[in-house]
Design an enzyme around this catalytic site. Structure first.
Site, PDB file in Angstrom:
ATOM      1  CG  ASN A  62      -2.182  -0.841   0.930  1.00  0.00           C
ATOM      2  OD1 ASN A  62      -2.339  -1.402  -0.154  1.00  0.00           O
ATOM      3  ND2 ASN A  62      -3.049  -0.953   1.911  1.00  0.00           N
ATOM      4  CD  GLU A 126      -5.768  -2.299  -4.730  1.00  0.00           C
ATOM      5  OE1 GLU A 126      -6.549  -3.247  -4.564  1.00  0.00           O
ATOM      6  OE2 GLU A 126      -5.142  -1.782  -3.793  1.00  0.00           O
ATOM      7  CD1 TRP A 218     -10.668  -5.118   7.313  1.00  0.00           C
ATOM      8  CD2 TRP A 218      -9.588  -3.988   8.906  1.00  0.00           C
ATOM      9  NE1 TRP A 218      -9.572  -4.495   6.732  1.00  0.00           N
ATOM     10  CE2 TRP A 218      -8.900  -3.795   7.688  1.00  0.00           C
ATOM     11  CE3 TRP A 218      -9.100  -3.376  10.066  1.00  0.00           C
ATOM     12  CZ2 TRP A 218      -7.744  -3.000   7.597  1.00  0.00           C
ATOM     13  CZ3 TRP A 218      -7.959  -2.591   9.970  1.00  0.00           C
ATOM     14  CH2 TRP A 218      -7.293  -2.417   8.739  1.00  0.00           C
ATOM     15  NE  ARG A 249     -11.361  -3.163   4.492  1.00  0.00           N
ATOM     16  CZ  ARG A 249     -10.978  -1.901   4.297  1.00  0.00           C
ATOM     17  NH1 ARG A 249     -11.855  -0.996   3.914  1.00  0.00           N
ATOM     18  NH2 ARG A 249      -9.720  -1.531   4.481  1.00  0.00           N
ATOM     19  CG  ASP A 352      -9.605  -8.152  -3.699  1.00  0.00           C
ATOM     20  OD1 ASP A 352      -8.398  -7.917  -3.522  1.00  0.00           O
ATOM     21  OD2 ASP A 352     -10.522  -7.463  -3.217  1.00  0.00           O
ATOM     22  CG  HIS A 389      -4.557   0.625   7.555  1.00  0.00           C
ATOM     23  ND1 HIS A 389      -5.505   1.372   6.917  1.00  0.00           N
ATOM     24  CD2 HIS A 389      -4.488  -0.544   6.856  1.00  0.00           C
ATOM     25  CE1 HIS A 389      -5.987   0.691   5.886  1.00  0.00           C
ATOM     26  NE2 HIS A 389      -5.369  -0.490   5.815  1.00  0.00           N
ATOM     27  CB  SER A 435       2.979  -4.224   4.604  1.00  0.00           C
ATOM     28  OG  SER A 435       2.887  -3.907   3.221  1.00  0.00           O
TER      29      SER A 435
HETATM   30  C1  LIG Z   1      -6.949  -6.433   7.552  1.00  0.00           C
HETATM   31  C2  LIG Z   1      -5.709  -5.679   7.182  1.00  0.00           C
HETATM   32  C3  LIG Z   1      -5.368  -5.550   5.860  1.00  0.00           C
HETATM   33  C4  LIG Z   1      -4.223  -4.880   5.493  1.00  0.00           C
HETATM   34  N1  LIG Z   1      -3.909  -4.832   4.187  1.00  0.00           N
HETATM   35  C5  LIG Z   1      -2.752  -4.273   3.795  1.00  0.00           C
HETATM   36  C6  LIG Z   1      -2.391  -4.279   2.430  1.00  0.00           C
HETATM   37  O1  LIG Z   1      -3.149  -4.738   1.580  1.00  0.00           O
HETATM   38  N2  LIG Z   1      -1.201  -3.744   2.096  1.00  0.00           N
HETATM   39  C7  LIG Z   1      -0.360  -3.199   3.019  1.00  0.00           C
HETATM   40  O2  LIG Z   1       0.709  -2.730   2.637  1.00  0.00           O
HETATM   41  N3  LIG Z   1      -0.692  -3.161   4.317  1.00  0.00           N
HETATM   42  C8  LIG Z   1      -1.857  -3.685   4.744  1.00  0.00           C
HETATM   43  N4  LIG Z   1      -2.213  -3.658   6.064  1.00  0.00           N
HETATM   44  C9  LIG Z   1      -1.365  -2.920   7.022  1.00  0.00           C
HETATM   45  C10 LIG Z   1      -0.216  -3.738   7.607  1.00  0.00           C
HETATM   46  O3  LIG Z   1      -0.681  -4.981   7.999  1.00  0.00           O
HETATM   47  C11 LIG Z   1       0.347  -3.024   8.832  1.00  0.00           C
HETATM   48  O4  LIG Z   1       0.625  -1.698   8.489  1.00  0.00           O
HETATM   49  C12 LIG Z   1       1.618  -3.679   9.349  1.00  0.00           C
HETATM   50  O5  LIG Z   1       1.430  -5.043   9.564  1.00  0.00           O
HETATM   51  C13 LIG Z   1       2.053  -3.008  10.642  1.00  0.00           C
HETATM   52  O6  LIG Z   1       3.236  -3.583  11.085  1.00  0.00           O
HETATM   53  P1  LIG Z   1       3.545  -3.788  12.637  1.00  0.00           P
HETATM   54  O7  LIG Z   1       4.875  -4.427  12.733  1.00  0.00           O
HETATM   55  O8  LIG Z   1       3.324  -2.528  13.370  1.00  0.00           O
HETATM   56  O9  LIG Z   1       2.417  -4.798  13.157  1.00  0.00           O
HETATM   57  P2  LIG Z   1       2.170  -6.323  12.756  1.00  0.00           P
HETATM   58  O10 LIG Z   1       2.701  -6.611  11.410  1.00  0.00           O
HETATM   59  O11 LIG Z   1       0.747  -6.574  13.006  1.00  0.00           O
HETATM   60  O12 LIG Z   1       3.063  -7.134  13.797  1.00  0.00           O
HETATM   61  C14 LIG Z   1       2.817  -7.185  15.187  1.00  0.00           C
HETATM   62  C15 LIG Z   1       3.671  -8.290  15.773  1.00  0.00           C
HETATM   63  O13 LIG Z   1       3.642  -8.234  17.194  1.00  0.00           O
HETATM   64  C16 LIG Z   1       3.459  -9.557  17.703  1.00  0.00           C
HETATM   65  N5  LIG Z   1       2.860  -9.392  19.045  1.00  0.00           N
HETATM   66  C17 LIG Z   1       1.699  -8.755  19.361  1.00  0.00           C
HETATM   67  N6  LIG Z   1       1.539  -8.742  20.692  1.00  0.00           N
HETATM   68  C18 LIG Z   1       2.611  -9.383  21.234  1.00  0.00           C
HETATM   69  C19 LIG Z   1       3.042  -9.666  22.562  1.00  0.00           C
HETATM   70  N7  LIG Z   1       2.343  -9.269  23.623  1.00  0.00           N
HETATM   71  N8  LIG Z   1       4.214 -10.324  22.738  1.00  0.00           N
HETATM   72  C20 LIG Z   1       4.965 -10.713  21.676  1.00  0.00           C
HETATM   73  N9  LIG Z   1       4.611 -10.463  20.395  1.00  0.00           N
HETATM   74  C21 LIG Z   1       3.455  -9.806  20.186  1.00  0.00           C
HETATM   75  C22 LIG Z   1       2.587 -10.233  16.671  1.00  0.00           C
HETATM   76  O14 LIG Z   1       2.638 -11.635  16.779  1.00  0.00           O
HETATM   77  C23 LIG Z   1       3.235  -9.699  15.395  1.00  0.00           C
HETATM   78  O15 LIG Z   1       4.381 -10.450  15.096  1.00  0.00           O
HETATM   79  C24 LIG Z   1      -3.383  -4.302   6.480  1.00  0.00           C
HETATM   80  C25 LIG Z   1      -3.737  -4.416   7.817  1.00  0.00           C
HETATM   81  C26 LIG Z   1      -4.892  -5.095   8.185  1.00  0.00           C
HETATM   82  C27 LIG Z   1      -5.252  -5.210   9.635  1.00  0.00           C
END
Ligand SMILES: Cc1cc2nc3c(=O)[nH]c(=O)nc-3n(C[C@H](O)[C@H](O)[C@H](O)COP(=O)(O)OP(=O)(O)OC[C@H]3O[C@@H](n4cnc5c(N)ncnc54)[C@H](O)[C@@H]3O)c2cc1C
Length: 627
Positions: A62, A126, A218, A249, A352, A389, A435
């Site tokens: 994204n 996209e 979601w 959604r 999708d 997000h 991501s």
């Molecule tokens: C439904 C959905 C669809 C999405 N679609 C897209 C998309 O199409 N394209 C895109 O680019 N982005 C998308 N995103 C956004 C993307 O997923 C997030 O921006 C990204 O994952 C954020 O990264 P993060 O590391 O902050 O969190 P996350 O990737 O969610 O990682 C969190 C981590 O923390 C760990 N964790 C949580 N609590 C604990 C704990 N207490 N102890 C130890 N470990 C823990 C989890 O296991 C995980 O490994 C989407 C998000 C969602 C929810």
């Protein structure tokens, strides 16, 4: 006390979480750690290959700016985020991520991710910022690179450990504690610097799916507010805790709508057929300047649909049949080509869902939905916290060194707590990282944290008495269950304890009814929020009465406690901000208008661990000059 072995792990850099931001942090930090003989340890509550919000694999990256091809500039992205967040964004952070994100995406491709290309070899978009991918193995590929980097640098990866609390030495973070979700082990991690990348939060609000589909949401069920809890408990300043995200959604299975709006150019309408974005266009003037600029912020698009629902014009529908017919129209004089195109569009529509939200495909199939023949219902979901997000909640972090901003006090992405860094959903006011941007922010923080360790990192002064106290507190729910379980005929009904699920229902009810959840049609007010806080006090009193039968339930207990903290910070910040700025995310009925003069600012908060008091304050917005 439950007889768990205590495992001590000493490291230089501790990365908490194994999602996109943590993988970015690990990949980058391991590179610099290896050069300097330092150790990197990463801890995830799950298995890193499939952990985090997009574990299932999305169909698009994204955030891609496309500087290389002259598609956009970094400043364009800053303007886009400013507009979508109604003027409230940390432009230094957004800029910092945007200027590096393309290189991250190129790394993903090098590591094996298939990014779609057209006949000329150019990436298929996209939308303006989104690239289409074969995403089903996305997380595995990103995790593999992080694992390889950690292994190559002699680091350690510890999976299936749930992190519960930070370890503090005054205002300095010196590690964290947690427990194994598989074995009877309590972990004490000692570190010179800690990166928090524990994701956002789901199930703080009551989901639309109760009973029959409880748990469906979601946002996947994995993240429970651990990031916010860790930074709040450490005493870090937080920002934008009021900015939750409500996606619209496909109803009941939460299937994505991005491809429908962007790729298929579909319309969303009320049951009466009116396209709310057109019919209610005048309403946007009330939210100027953001309502009148393009793209229209996500929350305002939600809001126009919500107005239709409030007016009794629902359900809302995605006009899938119309969109597909329109796309195939130009082939209509050639029956064979028309059929082929229809087949192609139909399979894209199903694909999708199949690569990202399989349950939506199952729901469609079970309800005999043919998207090319009939429209499908859409709805605003319950609120989530996902600062990476379109929400914005998270810790207030130090900005990039080379920009002349008021937001610099330490190393990049360091919170106001020394040696504690925050990334992805854990760092606030820098939305639309998604991501790729979260991974990028992880890389930025990973490098900065190693720099901090090299320049300032002293041996962590961990008070083992503090760790022992935490162990007692963390394991107490197991003891409580054992002590009283036989006093009643049903182990789930007991005057001495409540089960985590019962506690969760109570939290969700408070948030839903008083803090602007689905039942309250996303509306709240000063009186509602104050009542919510009163009820939250009772809930807090009962939080140490949660009991756990086993390790899995112990995790549920701590997930709930962490949710309770993000919930409280959310209520307090909505109460503090006396205006309505994001009407499609929440609407304060007693202050129904946006107030640019008094509230075009960040609403920040801090929990003071010394006094147990909450501090609420404003911080100025800084715009990049000329942007
Ligand atoms: C439904 C959905 C669809 C999405 N679609 C897209 C998309 O199409 N394209 C895109 O680019 N982005 C998308 N995103 C956004 C993307 O997923 C997030 O921006 C990204 O994952 C954020 O990264 P993060 O590391 O902050 O969190 P996350 O990737 O969610 O990682 C969190 C981590 O923390 C760990 N964790 C949580 N609590 C604990 C704990 N207490 N102890 C130890 N470990 C823990 C989890 O296991 C995980 O490994 C989407 C998000 C969602 C929810």
């Amino acid at each position: 006390m439950a007889n768990f072995e205590t495992v001590e792990v000493s490291t230089d850099l501790l990365i908490l979480g194994g999602g996109f931001s943590a993988c970015g942090a690990a990949t980058e930090a391991a590179y610099w750690a290896k050069k300097n003989g330092l150790k990197v340890t990463l801890v995830d509550k799950a298995a890193m290959d499939r952990s985090g919000a997009v574990a299932m694999g999305p169909s698009a990256i994204n955030q891609y700016v496309g500087v290389r091809d002259g598609e956009n500039t970094v400043e364009d992205y800053v303007r886009y985020v400013r507009q979508d967040l109604m003027g409230i964004s940390r432009e230094d952070l957004v800029y910092n991520i945007a200027r590096h994100v393309d290189s991250t995406v190129h790394l993903f491709e090098k590591w094996g991710l298939k990014i779609w290309t057209d006949e000329e070899g150019k990436y298929v978009h996209e939308g303006r910022w989104q690239l289409m991918i074969n995403g089903e193995s996305y997380k595995i590929i990103i995790a593999e690179a992080a694992k390889n980097a950690i292994a190559d640098a002699g680091g350690e990866l510890i999976e299936r450990v749930f992190i519960t609390d930070p370890l503090m030495d005054g205002n300095k973070c010196v590690g964290a504690v947690g427990f194994s979700t598989r074995e009877e082990k309590f972990y004490v991690f000692k570190a010179k610097a800690v990166i928090v990348g524990l994701g956002g939060a789901v199930h703080v609000f009551r989901p639309r799916s109760v009973g029959e589909g409880f748990g469906r949401s979601w946002y996947p069920p994995f993240n429970s507010g651990s990031s916010a809890y860790m930074t709040l408990k450490a005493g870090a300043e937080m920002t934008c805790q009021e900015v939750r995200f409500i996606p619209v959604r496909f109803k009941d299975a939460y299937g994505p709508v991005g491809a429908w709006f962007l790729l298929f150019q579909s319309r969303a309408t009320s049951a009466e057929g009116g396209e709310y974005m057109v019919v209610r266009e005048d309403e946007l003037k009330n939210w100027a300047p953001y309502g009148l600029a393009k793209p229209i912020p996500a929350n305002l698009r939600n809001y126009l649909g919500m107005l239709d629902t409030d007016a009794g014009l629902g359900p809302l529908y995605m006009e899938t049949d119309e969109a597909i017919q329109k796309l195939a129209e130009k082939y209509k004089d050639d029956e064979k080509a028309f059929k082929k195109k229809m087949k192609e569009l139909e399979s894209e529509a199903w694909e999708d869902f199949l690569d990202m939200t399989i349950s939506q495909a199952i729901l469609w199939a079970s309800m005999n939905v043919y998207p090319e023949q009939k429209h499908s219902e859409i709805a605003a979901c319950e609120p989530y916290f996902i600062g990476s997000h379109s929400g914005a909640s998270g810790a207030w972090v130090s900005g990039p060194e080379d920009l002349d901003t008021p937001y610099k006090w330490g190393y990049e992405n360091m919170t106001t707590v020394e040696a504690m860094f925050a990334v992805g959903d854990a760092s606030g006011a820098s939305s639309h990282k998604f991501s790729s941007g979260s991974h990028t922010e992880g890389r930025i923080a990973g490098k900065a944290a190693i720099k901090y360790i090299l320049e300032k990192g002293a041996k962590p002064n961990v008070d083992m008495a503090q760790a022992e106290e935490l162990k007692k507190k963390v394991l107490a729910p197991l003891d409580l269950f054992e002590e009283h379980k036989d006093e009643f005929t049903d182990p789930e009904v007991n005057t001495h304890y409540i089960m985590p699920r019962q506690f969760l229902h109570r939290l969700q009810k408070i948030m839903d009814e008083y803090a602007g959840g689905v039942t309250a049609a996303f509306k709240t007010s000063k009186s509602n929020l104050e009542r919510g806080l009163e009820l939250m006090d009772f809930l807090k009193e009962d939080s140490d009465k949660m009991a756990a039968r086993d390790l899995h339930e112990l995790m549920r207990v701590w997930e709930n406690i962490q949710r309770m903290w993000i919930a409280e910070s959310h209520i307090r910040t909505m109460l503090f901000r006396e205006e309505t700025r994001w009407p499609g995310y929440y609407f304060r009925s007693d202050t129904p208008k946006m107030d640019e003069e008094n509230w075009k600012c960040f609403a920040n908060c801090r929990y003071n661990p010394e006094t147990g008091e909450w501090e609420m304050f404003k911080k100025d917005i800084w715009n990049i000059p000329g942007v």
